[in-house]
Design an enzyme around this catalytic site. Structure first.
Site, PDB file in Angstrom:
ATOM      1  N   GLN A   1       0.837  -1.199   0.000  1.00 56.74           N
ATOM      2  CA  GLN A   1       0.000   0.000   0.000  1.00 56.74           C
ATOM      3  C   GLN A   1       0.873   1.250   0.000  1.00 56.74           C
ATOM      4  O   GLN A   1       1.281   1.745   1.043  1.00 56.74           O
ATOM      5  CB  GLN A   1      -0.949   0.016   1.204  1.00 56.74           C
ATOM      6  CG  GLN A   1      -1.928   1.157   1.115  1.00 56.74           C
ATOM      7  CD  GLN A   1      -2.973   1.139   2.200  1.00 56.74           C
ATOM      8  OE1 GLN A   1      -2.999   0.273   3.054  1.00 56.74           O
ATOM      9  NE2 GLN A   1      -3.854   2.120   2.156  1.00 56.74           N
ATOM     10  N   PHE A   2       1.131   1.761  -1.200  1.00 58.32           N
ATOM     11  CA  PHE A   2       2.009   2.923  -1.331  1.00 58.32           C
ATOM     12  C   PHE A   2       1.417   4.157  -0.671  1.00 58.32           C
ATOM     13  O   PHE A   2       2.155   5.073  -0.287  1.00 58.32           O
ATOM     14  CB  PHE A   2       2.347   3.187  -2.799  1.00 58.32           C
ATOM     15  CG  PHE A   2       1.277   3.915  -3.562  1.00 58.32           C
ATOM     16  CD1 PHE A   2       1.358   5.293  -3.731  1.00 58.32           C
ATOM     17  CD2 PHE A   2       0.203   3.237  -4.117  1.00 58.32           C
ATOM     18  CE1 PHE A   2       0.380   5.977  -4.432  1.00 58.32           C
ATOM     19  CE2 PHE A   2      -0.770   3.909  -4.822  1.00 58.32           C
ATOM     20  CZ  PHE A   2      -0.686   5.287  -4.977  1.00 58.32           C
ATOM     21  N   THR A   3       0.111   4.228  -0.503  1.00 63.12           N
ATOM     22  CA  THR A   3      -0.499   5.428   0.074  1.00 63.12           C
ATOM     23  C   THR A   3      -0.076   5.661   1.516  1.00 63.12           C
ATOM     24  O   THR A   3      -0.194   6.782   2.012  1.00 63.12           O
ATOM     25  CB  THR A   3      -2.040   5.381  -0.014  1.00 63.12           C
ATOM     26  OG1 THR A   3      -2.516   4.253   0.720  1.00 63.12           O
ATOM     27  CG2 THR A   3      -2.502   5.303  -1.459  1.00 63.12           C
TER      28      THR A   3
END
Length: 176
Positions: free
Chosen positions: A108-110
């Site tokens: 999850q890059f966010t």
């Protein structure tokens, strides 16, 4: 009367120092894991379940530009040893293995977004996708070497994550 140019230069220097201090103390762009103790969790991509666990940990993993395998292995070890499951006395005394739980890893890059300023997240601190995918896959392999109940989502896919949070118990883990 003070020279306005000198005053302006001093203000700029003070602001630069303040920003450097903030960057060092408040902005952490290194790998992070948001871990949730769950009764069950699964990841669905295009209608197909790609990973599913009962009782265990759902881990959302964000990778930053400066991250590497060594730091990731340290974080995986911390996740596996982190004592957030109830022991015989009802205290958080057991780790994932002692609780006979499963591990669901989801990229999850966010999580790496800079959100301190403005009304829109800045994903600049996140690792570039090709590098992040390679590191994520190495970390999944490492987790599977350390623990036998590992499931995953699909990197960069549009994932639907279903979970029943237990507690809720949620922690944000980082390593240096």
């Amino acid at each position: 009367m003070a020279n306005p140019l000198i005053f302006q230069a001093r203000c700029k220097a003070a602001e630069s120092a303040r920003l450097r201090h903030l960057y060092k103390t408040d902005f952490h762009f290194s790998m992070r894991a948001l871990i949730q103790r769950v009764l069950e969790a699964k990841v669905v991509v295009e209608g197909q379940t790609t990973g599913e666990i009962q009782h265990g940990l759902l881990v959302f993993l964000g990778l930053g530009k400066e991250d590497n395998l060594e730091k990731g292995q340290k974080l995986i070890d911390k996740i596996l040893k982190y004592r957030i499951f109830d022991d015989e006395q009802g205290k958080m005394g057991w780790n994932l293995s002692q609780a006979n739980g499963g591990l669901l890893l989801v990229s999850q890059f966010t999580l790496m977004a800079q959100t301190q300023k403005g009304l829109r997240p800045d994903f600049g601190p996140a690792m570039l996708p090709a590098e992040a995918q390679a590191l994520y896959e190495q970390l999944v392999d490492y987790a599977r070497q350390q623990f036998n109940q590992v499931q995953t989502g699909i990197f960069a896919a549009d994932m639907k994550v279903h979970l029943i949070n237990d507690g809720p118990v949620t922690f944000n883990l980082e390593v240096k």
